[in-house]
Write a protein that holds these residues in place. Structure first.
Motif, mmCIF file in Angstrom:
data_model
loop_
_atom_site.group_PDB
_atom_site.id
_atom_site.type_symbol
_atom_site.label_atom_id
_atom_site.label_comp_id
_atom_site.label_asym_id
_atom_site.label_seq_id
_atom_site.Cartn_x
_atom_site.Cartn_y
_atom_site.Cartn_z
ATOM 1 N N SER A 188 -18.118 -5.770 10.147
ATOM 2 C CA SER A 188 -17.609 -7.131 9.917
ATOM 3 C C SER A 188 -18.589 -7.886 9.020
ATOM 4 N N SER A 189 -19.882 -7.681 9.290
ATOM 5 C CA SER A 189 -20.888 -8.382 8.492
ATOM 6 C C SER A 189 -20.850 -7.910 7.037
ATOM 7 N N MET A 190 -20.276 -6.721 6.806
ATOM 8 C CA MET A 190 -20.132 -6.187 5.447
ATOM 9 C C MET A 190 -18.741 -6.485 4.888
ATOM 10 N N ASN A 191 -18.053 -7.419 5.537
ATOM 11 C CA ASN A 191 -16.728 -7.866 5.057
ATOM 12 C C ASN A 191 -15.604 -6.854 5.207
ATOM 13 N N ASP B 239 -27.391 2.797 5.804
ATOM 14 C CA ASP B 239 -27.764 1.485 6.317
ATOM 15 C C ASP B 239 -27.197 1.282 7.726
ATOM 16 N N PHE B 240 -25.938 1.678 7.885
ATOM 17 C CA PHE B 240 -25.262 1.546 9.183
ATOM 18 C C PHE B 240 -25.964 2.374 10.261
ATOM 19 N N LEU B 241 -26.289 3.625 9.947
ATOM 20 C CA LEU B 241 -26.913 4.488 10.954
ATOM 21 C C LEU B 241 -28.292 3.984 11.356
ATOM 22 N N LYS B 242 -29.004 3.379 10.424
ATOM 23 C CA LYS B 242 -30.324 2.812 10.770
ATOM 24 C C LYS B 242 -30.135 1.576 11.644
ATOM 25 N N TYR B 243 -29.054 0.834 11.385
ATOM 26 C CA TYR B 243 -28.740 -0.326 12.218
ATOM 27 C C TYR B 243 -28.446 0.114 13.656
ATOM 28 N N MET B 244 -27.753 1.248 13.795
ATOM 29 C CA MET B 244 -27.369 1.715 15.136
ATOM 30 C C MET B 244 -28.509 2.441 15.848
ATOM 31 N N PHE B 245 -29.262 3.291 15.128
ATOM 32 C CA PHE B 245 -30.223 4.178 15.795
ATOM 33 C C PHE B 245 -31.680 3.862 15.499
ATOM 34 N N GLY B 246 -31.931 2.859 14.693
ATOM 35 C CA GLY B 246 -33.312 2.550 14.330
ATOM 36 C C GLY B 246 -33.773 3.473 13.222
ATOM 37 N N GLU B 247 -35.086 3.747 13.179
ATOM 38 C CA GLU B 247 -35.626 4.551 12.077
ATOM 39 C C GLU B 247 -35.318 6.028 12.260
ATOM 40 N N VAL B 248 -34.201 6.485 11.707
ATOM 41 C CA VAL B 248 -33.867 7.917 11.759
ATOM 42 C C VAL B 248 -33.705 8.437 10.338
ATOM 43 N N GLU B 249 -33.897 9.745 10.199
ATOM 44 C CA GLU B 249 -33.589 10.409 8.929
ATOM 45 C C GLU B 249 -32.078 10.603 8.864
ATOM 46 N N VAL B 250 -31.500 10.490 7.670
ATOM 47 C CA VAL B 250 -30.056 10.710 7.514
ATOM 48 C C VAL B 250 -29.847 11.779 6.447
ATOM 49 N N LYS C 95 -10.418 -0.449 -7.683
ATOM 50 C CA LYS C 95 -9.951 0.107 -8.969
ATOM 51 C C LYS C 95 -10.564 1.469 -9.238
ATOM 52 N N GLU C 96 -9.837 2.265 -9.987
ATOM 53 C CA GLU C 96 -10.299 3.603 -10.348
ATOM 54 C C GLU C 96 -11.683 3.540 -10.991
ATOM 55 N N GLY C 97 -12.553 4.453 -10.541
ATOM 56 C CA GLY C 97 -13.880 4.530 -11.143
ATOM 57 C C GLY C 97 -14.886 3.531 -10.602
ATOM 58 N N THR C 98 -14.490 2.721 -9.623
ATOM 59 C CA THR C 98 -15.446 1.728 -9.114
ATOM 60 C C THR C 98 -16.052 2.120 -7.772
ATOM 61 N N VAL C 99 -15.452 3.119 -7.092
ATOM 62 C CA VAL C 99 -15.991 3.515 -5.781
ATOM 63 C C VAL C 99 -16.580 4.915 -5.891
ATOM 64 N N SER C 100 -17.867 5.039 -5.559
ATOM 65 C CA SER C 100 -18.519 6.343 -5.716
ATOM 66 C C SER C 100 -19.080 6.849 -4.398
ATOM 67 N N PHE C 101 -19.464 8.117 -4.417
ATOM 68 C CA PHE C 101 -20.107 8.709 -3.244
ATOM 69 C C PHE C 101 -21.421 7.993 -2.938
ATOM 70 N N ALA C 102 -22.063 7.496 -3.988
ATOM 71 C CA ALA C 102 -23.334 6.782 -3.797
ATOM 72 C C ALA C 102 -23.121 5.515 -2.965
ATOM 73 N N ASN C 103 -21.989 4.814 -3.226
ATOM 74 C CA ASN C 103 -21.675 3.620 -2.422
ATOM 75 C C ASN C 103 -21.531 3.996 -0.948
ATOM 76 N N LEU C 104 -20.804 5.094 -0.723
ATOM 77 C CA LEU C 104 -20.547 5.576 0.643
ATOM 78 C C LEU C 104 -21.863 5.929 1.333
ATOM 79 N N LYS C 105 -22.714 6.646 0.584
ATOM 80 C CA LYS C 105 -23.986 7.101 1.122
ATOM 81 C C LYS C 105 -24.866 5.893 1.490
ATOM 82 N N PHE C 106 -24.851 4.908 0.631
ATOM 83 C CA PHE C 106 -25.680 3.729 0.876
ATOM 84 C C PHE C 106 -25.273 3.020 2.173
ATOM 85 N N ILE C 107 -23.970 2.750 2.300
ATOM 86 C CA ILE C 107 -23.531 1.950 3.457
ATOM 87 C C ILE C 107 -23.700 2.732 4.762
ATOM 88 N N LEU C 108 -23.447 4.047 4.722
ATOM 89 C CA LEU C 108 -23.567 4.823 5.969
ATOM 90 C C LEU C 108 -25.024 4.966 6.407
#
Ligand code: PHE
Length: 349
Positions: A133-136, A243-254, A228-241
């Motif tokens: 929700s905080s990420m809209n 960040d999310f996993l660190k929010y949930m589990f603290g300092e973990v390797e992903v 729009k086409e070409g605006t969503v990348s795997f890098a975007n996905l990797k970044f948010i996940l």
């Protein structure tokens, strides 16, 4: 002496003494409903005093018979009156005693109070929803009973796909089923609105599974982002996940591992370093140092085609809430989350 007893004494004066006389006193002296019931059986029962007295009639001549019958019937009615009155008195008394004993003084202060708590699964779900929700991301819920198109077909899960097997899915008639994931909510959302989309779908899902790490009902949160086409990348996905996993589990390797899902291409499974052994290797992580927590990928073009979306790109991800709760709270058996055991739940206050 009650009014009935008085009547009886008058009767006894007129008709002479009777062995029934003592029973008036017994009824009157009864101290409990139970004793009174015993007396009732002794007097009015099939093998009781009255029955025995009536039986004597058969040896008597006509006139005497009539006299005895009249006398006995008078006693019978009077005893019954006495009995009924006494029963009401005793019942009322018993009720008063019980009410007094069970009374609660609502004005009294309690010395102990127990606060309720959210179930660990719901608490974990709330935290996940809070992050996105905080990420809209909008929260969409959908429906639990789904049709074939939304649960499978539109998600590029064709007819021969093993996930459609009777062994895995709870089916109703007419190709309806309990949803096996919350992905159909994404299909329904895309069918009902135009891109861009940024949503998560938290909710219960159902699969025919039952062991240490599977229950027939569990909860998922799935996410979808379309633009729009070409605006969503795997890098975007990797970044948010990450960040999310660190929010949930603290300092973990992903880490992201290539994988396969019918509705995403390319796809990945996401691992975090084991929260139990910090990556050293233990029983929980099968000595790999890693725990799998998420599935994700770039939305397959077939999915966009099914919902009539053109010139778009997107990513999707999905996770099991119970698994997150188990890892966060270090719970060994998934099934214990559904047993309603107060001793377990109390620990989460
Ligand atoms: N729907 C998948 C499941 O239930 C999870 C998932 C969602 C995986 C989105 C990848 C992308 O297993």
């Amino acid at each position: 002496m009650g009014i009935n007893s008085l009547i009886v004494y008058v009767h006894i004066l007129i008709y002479g003494d009777s062995i029934l006389k003592e029973w008036y006193d017994k009824i009157n002296d009864a101290l409990s409903v139970e004793t009174l019931e015993e007396i009732r059986i002794c007097v009015f029962g099939k093998k009781g005093i009255l029955a025995a007295e009536f039986a004597k009639m058969k040896d008597l001549s006509g006139q005497e018979k009539g006299k005895l019958a009249k006398e006995l019937n008078t006693h019978k009615a009077a005893l019954m009156n006495e009995f009924t009155a006494k029963k009401i008195t005793l019942q009322t008394e018993a009720l008063m005693v019980a009410m007094k004993a069970e009374a609660i003084d609502v004005s009294m202060f309690s010395t102990s109070s127990q606060a309720g708590a959210l179930h660990p699964v719901m608490e974990t779900m709330d935290r996940i929803v809070e992050y996105f929700s905080s990420m809209n991301f909008a929260v969409k819920t959908g429906q639990i009973v789904e049709d074939d198109f939304n649960n499978f077909e539109a998600l590029n899960l064709p007819k021969y796909h093993p996930a459609r097997d009777m062994q895995d899915t709870f089916y109703f008639k007419d190709e309806m089923m309990l949803r096996t994931h919350t992905s159909p909510v994404q299909i329904r959302t895309m069918m009902a609105s135009k891109p861009p989309i940024r949503m998560i779908a938290p909710g219960a899902v159902f699969r025919r599974d039952y062991d240490l790490t599977h229950t027939p009902m569990f909860h998922q949160v799935e996410g979808l982002l379309v633009d729009k086409e070409g605006t969503v990348s795997f890098a975007n996905l990797k970044f948010i996940l990450e960040d999310f996993l660190k929010y949930m589990f603290g300092e973990v390797e992903v880490r992201f591992r290539p994988s396969f899902f019918p509705f995403t291409e390319p796809s990945a499974e996401v691992d975090i370093s084991c929260v139990f052994c910090k990556g050293e290797g233990c029983r929980v992580c099968s000595h790999t140092g890693w725990l799998e927590v998420l599935g994700c990928g770039i939305v397959d073009p077939n999915v966009f085609e099914a919902v009539n979306y053109k010139d778009v790109s997107g990513y999707a991800f999905g996770l099991g809430v119970e698994r997150f709760a188990m890892l966060i709270h270090q719970i060994g058996d998934l099934r214990s989350l559904f047993e309603g055991d107060i001793k377990l739940l109390e620990q989460f206050q």
